[in-house]
Design a protein around this motif. Sequence first.
Motif, PDB file in Angstrom:
ATOM      1  N   THR A 141       0.231  -1.573  -0.366  1.00  0.00           N
ATOM      2  CA  THR A 141      -0.126   0.151  -0.531  1.00  0.00           C
ATOM      3  C   THR A 141       0.633   1.218   0.377  1.00  0.00           C
ATOM      4  O   THR A 141       0.669   2.779  -0.682  1.00  0.00           O
ATOM      5  CB  THR A 141      -1.074   0.491   1.600  1.00  0.00           C
ATOM      6  OG1 THR A 141      -0.873  -0.415   2.589  1.00  0.00           O
ATOM      7  CG2 THR A 141      -2.004  -1.055   1.123  1.00  0.00           C
ATOM      8  N   LYS A 146      -3.157  -1.689  -4.079  1.00  0.00           N
ATOM      9  CA  LYS A 146      -4.162  -1.871  -2.642  1.00  0.00           C
ATOM     10  C   LYS A 146      -5.093  -3.722  -3.598  1.00  0.00           C
ATOM     11  O   LYS A 146      -4.926  -3.982  -4.735  1.00  0.00           O
ATOM     12  CB  LYS A 146      -4.938  -1.034  -3.354  1.00  0.00           C
ATOM     13  CG  LYS A 146      -5.432   0.039  -4.754  1.00  0.00           C
ATOM     14  CD  LYS A 146      -6.635   0.938  -3.891  1.00  0.00           C
ATOM     15  CE  LYS A 146      -7.021   0.830  -5.288  1.00  0.00           C
ATOM     16  NZ  LYS A 146      -6.473   2.108  -6.141  1.00  0.00           N
ATOM     17  N   ASP A 147      -6.264  -4.073  -2.639  1.00  0.00           N
ATOM     18  CA  ASP A 147      -6.608  -5.296  -3.203  1.00  0.00           C
ATOM     19  C   ASP A 147      -7.233  -4.827  -3.931  1.00  0.00           C
ATOM     20  O   ASP A 147      -7.966  -4.424  -4.833  1.00  0.00           O
ATOM     21  CB  ASP A 147      -7.881  -5.486  -1.945  1.00  0.00           C
ATOM     22  CG  ASP A 147      -7.252  -5.760  -0.524  1.00  0.00           C
ATOM     23  OD1 ASP A 147      -5.766  -5.613  -0.078  1.00  0.00           O
ATOM     24  OD2 ASP A 147      -7.715  -5.732   0.522  1.00  0.00           O
ATOM     25  N   ASN A 149      -5.946  -5.136  -7.718  1.00  0.00           N
ATOM     26  CA  ASN A 149      -5.365  -4.562  -8.682  1.00  0.00           C
ATOM     27  C   ASN A 149      -4.763  -6.162  -9.114  1.00  0.00           C
ATOM     28  O   ASN A 149      -4.203  -7.076  -9.000  1.00  0.00           O
ATOM     29  CB  ASN A 149      -3.444  -3.752  -7.862  1.00  0.00           C
ATOM     30  CG  ASN A 149      -3.852  -2.698  -7.719  1.00  0.00           C
ATOM     31  OD1 ASN A 149      -3.084  -1.703  -7.138  1.00  0.00           O
ATOM     32  ND2 ASN A 149      -5.307  -1.601  -7.812  1.00  0.00           N
ATOM     33  N   LYS A 163      -4.359  -9.811  -0.946  1.00  0.00           N
ATOM     34  CA  LYS A 163      -4.502  -8.370   0.489  1.00  0.00           C
ATOM     35  C   LYS A 163      -2.816  -7.772  -0.330  1.00  0.00           C
ATOM     36  O   LYS A 163      -1.766  -8.705   0.075  1.00  0.00           O
ATOM     37  CB  LYS A 163      -4.310  -9.992   1.083  1.00  0.00           C
ATOM     38  CG  LYS A 163      -3.889  -8.678   2.436  1.00  0.00           C
ATOM     39  CD  LYS A 163      -5.407  -8.410   2.271  1.00  0.00           C
ATOM     40  CE  LYS A 163      -5.621  -6.702   4.178  1.00  0.00           C
ATOM     41  NZ  LYS A 163      -6.437  -6.532   4.457  1.00  0.00           N
ATOM     42  N   ALA A 164      -3.351  -6.471  -0.239  1.00  0.00           N
ATOM     43  CA  ALA A 164      -2.131  -5.661   0.264  1.00  0.00           C
ATOM     44  C   ALA A 164      -2.007  -5.170   0.963  1.00  0.00           C
ATOM     45  O   ALA A 164      -2.389  -4.802   2.176  1.00  0.00           O
ATOM     46  CB  ALA A 164      -2.706  -4.361  -0.832  1.00  0.00           C
ATOM     47  N   SER A 169       2.958  -7.460  -0.961  1.00  0.00           N
ATOM     48  CA  SER A 169       1.770  -7.851  -1.189  1.00  0.00           C
ATOM     49  C   SER A 169       1.331  -9.492  -1.491  1.00  0.00           C
ATOM     50  O   SER A 169       2.498 -10.202  -1.659  1.00  0.00           O
ATOM     51  CB  SER A 169       0.500  -7.523  -2.300  1.00  0.00           C
ATOM     52  OG  SER A 169       0.272  -5.709  -2.072  1.00  0.00           O
ATOM     53  N   VAL A 273      -1.452  -0.445 -11.045  1.00  0.00           N
ATOM     54  CA  VAL A 273      -2.436   0.522  -9.591  1.00  0.00           C
ATOM     55  C   VAL A 273      -3.303   1.583  -9.717  1.00  0.00           C
ATOM     56  O   VAL A 273      -4.036   2.062  -9.762  1.00  0.00           O
ATOM     57  CB  VAL A 273      -0.932   1.235  -8.969  1.00  0.00           C
ATOM     58  CG1 VAL A 273      -0.068   0.355  -8.381  1.00  0.00           C
ATOM     59  CG2 VAL A 273      -0.221   1.775 -10.282  1.00  0.00           C
ATOM     60  N   GLU A 281     -12.871  -0.759  -4.332  1.00  0.00           N
ATOM     61  CA  GLU A 281     -11.814  -1.913  -4.345  1.00  0.00           C
ATOM     62  C   GLU A 281     -12.384  -3.733  -3.994  1.00  0.00           C
ATOM     63  O   GLU A 281     -14.056  -3.443  -4.033  1.00  0.00           O
ATOM     64  CB  GLU A 281     -11.139  -1.420  -2.867  1.00  0.00           C
ATOM     65  CG  GLU A 281     -10.600  -0.576  -2.771  1.00  0.00           C
ATOM     66  CD  GLU A 281      -9.682  -0.352  -1.273  1.00  0.00           C
ATOM     67  OE1 GLU A 281      -9.692  -0.960  -0.689  1.00  0.00           O
ATOM     68  OE2 GLU A 281      -8.654   0.605  -1.628  1.00  0.00           O
TER      69      GLU A 281
END
Length: 285
Positions: A141, A146-147, A149, A163-164, A169, A273, A281
């Motif tokens: 992050t 982020k979750d 991507n 999961k970031a 990640s 990203v 998200e």
Amino acid sequence: MKDLFKSSRFKLIVSIIVLLLLGMFISAANGHGETAQSGIVGTVFAPAHWVASKISDGIDVISENAKGNAEYEKKIDSLQTQLGELQEQLADYNNLKAQNELYKEALELKEENKDFKFTEASVIGRDSANPYCTFTISKGTANGVKDGNAVLYGKYLVGIIKKAYPTYSVVSSVIDPDFSVSAYDISTNELSYVTGSADLAEEGYCKFENLDSATKISYGSIIATAGVSSKMPKGIIIGTVKDISDEATNISTYASVEPGTDIKKLDKCLVLVDYGEESGEGSND
């Protein structure tokens, strides 16, 4: 006195004197410049000289061999050093080549999609007990990851951010049953979704599910993301069709899809990203 003449010591002395005199006569007769003593001593100790000579010769040979071995070992060390340098150069070349391939294909994708923004990441961990090629990357992050991507290698989708965390990640690959994304065949425009399958994961394939039994999709068809939702852009290639099969539990058909790159061998990747139309998200499309 008689005892003295009979003693072995006296006999030894006489013998030495006789030998000395004999040596002198021989030396005089031959005209050699050596003394009688040296001639006798040379005669008496000739075997010892021969042995010493042989030992000396052996030492010289050993010394020469040792010298040759030292030079040989020195050459080996030099060659090993050169080999190590060449191997390092080759590793650098292979890394640079892989990186060029990664960016070349990503650049082509970016030229077609001006709003795409990537961050490069290294694969820093794998779960050897996980049959679905889950892996961990070096960006999180703090780098804008982020979750949900998309994770790519070049122009190919290899997974999504499951999961970031701040500095790393976890990536769920396209062969993971937890993975799911809307997809279409770029030739026939048939629309459905791609997910992982426990049965196909052993072969490294994912599954283009819920197709009509009369599907026109065939071997070699290219499957790409459909971009139905805002979580994944349209047109990122997932892979090519290797086989068409009927489902055992219903009347639908599915295609076995081979990912565009070997996920097990990945050491670098790109995280998408931002692509301009992203909002919200989530882990799936």
